[in-house]
Write an enzyme that holds these catalytic residues in place. Structure first.
Site: not given
Ligand code: SAH
Length: 259
Positions: A42, A64, A177
């Site tokens: 995704d 999305k 998020m």
């Molecule tokens: N499983 C992922 C999180 C998924 S939820 C993890 O462990 O990082 C999705 C949210 O993660 C996004 O809305 C944002 O808040 C955050 N996110 C994911 N990658 C990011 C990045 N490179 N920089 C900042 N926020 C990030």
């Protein structure tokens, strides 16, 4: 390549892709991407990571896209099961870590209920990528003895969290998020006693080439987001560790060929 007998029952690996930088996926994750027959991925998977997938593998994007709806979680689970039951080795590739706000737990349950073998490969979650990339510690003996990862996702226009527990001194709060709920988060934390001048930052796409950090204070989070047009994917970090930010003095190396 030698012919191997595949288990008819199917096999799925839930693999963490890390925060974006293609060098931040694990060695195990890379091997499984090379071995996969099908990769289901995704939005938050970095472009360079997709280049690591075997060229013969089927790639299925379930994130999305502008104008398109995200595939519902039930449909993703069904797709994983159906593909695995054809005897193919399926990698479910997720941004960050599969078990940190990644719905990995839900997918694991569905796969196990269908009798499918599942392997889980951790990934560097966004908070860890952000801390490393911009040079701030998440814990520090003089600043934070605990660090919490929370979701700021809005449900019915509110964020349902235990605000007094979060508004503790000596704690780093990392919110995933949370951009759309910024105003509510900031107001509730202040109402629960966290000073408005607590150091904070908004961090956009940590470890991606387009990454950005916007240091501010708890009370100025939403205006900072507005002024800088900070959009998801972004993290909110709140806590005294933000005083230690060294973003002007740390840098990530890149592989020689793209330097
Ligand atoms: N499983 C992922 C999180 C998924 S939820 C993890 O462990 O990082 C999705 C949210 O993660 C996004 O809305 C944002 O808040 C955050 N996110 C994911 N990658 C990011 C990045 N490179 N920089 C900042 N926020 C990030």
């Amino acid at each position: 390549m030698t012919q191997t007998t595949r288990p008819t029952i199917g096999r799925v690996a839930l693999v963490g892709a890390g925060p974006g930088d293609p060098e931040l996926i694990t060695v195990k994750g890379v091997r499984l991407l090379r071995e996969a027959d099908v990769v289901i991925y995704d939005n938050l998977v970095g472009d360079g990571i997709l280049d690591l997938i075997s060229p013969t593998a089927e790639r299925i994007f379930v994130g999305k896209m502008a104008g398109n709806h995200t595939l519902a979680q039930d449909d993703i689970c069904r797709l994983l099961v159906d593909k695995a039951l054809t005897g193919k080795f399926v990698v479910r590739l997720k941004g960050g870590d599969p078990f940190v706000f990644g719905r990995g737990g839900e997918e694991l349950d569905v796969l196990l209920a269908a009798g499918i073998h599942v392997e889980i490969v951790p990934g560097v979650t966004a908070a860890l990528g952000a801390a490393a990339s911009f040079g701030f510690p998440l814990t520090h003996r003089d600043h934070a003895q605990s660090c919490v990862f929370i979701t700021g996702h809005l449900k019915d226009d509110s964020v349902d969290l235990n605000w007094p527990a979060l508004a503790q001194p000596n704690q780093t709060i990392v919110i995933y998020m949370g951009i759309t709920g910024l105003e509510i988060i900031s107001a509730n934390l202040q109402a629960a006693g966290l000073p408005g001048n607590t150091p904070a930052a908004l961090i956009y796409r940590a470890t991606w080439p387009t990454q950005g950090i916007y240091p501010c204070q708890l009370a100025t989070l939403s205006e900072t987001a507005r002024e800088n047009m900070v959009k998801p994917p972004a993290l909110i970090v709140i806590g005294s560790v933000m005083q230690l930010l060294k973003n002007d003095r740390v840098a990530s190396s890149r592989p020689a060929e793209i330097q």
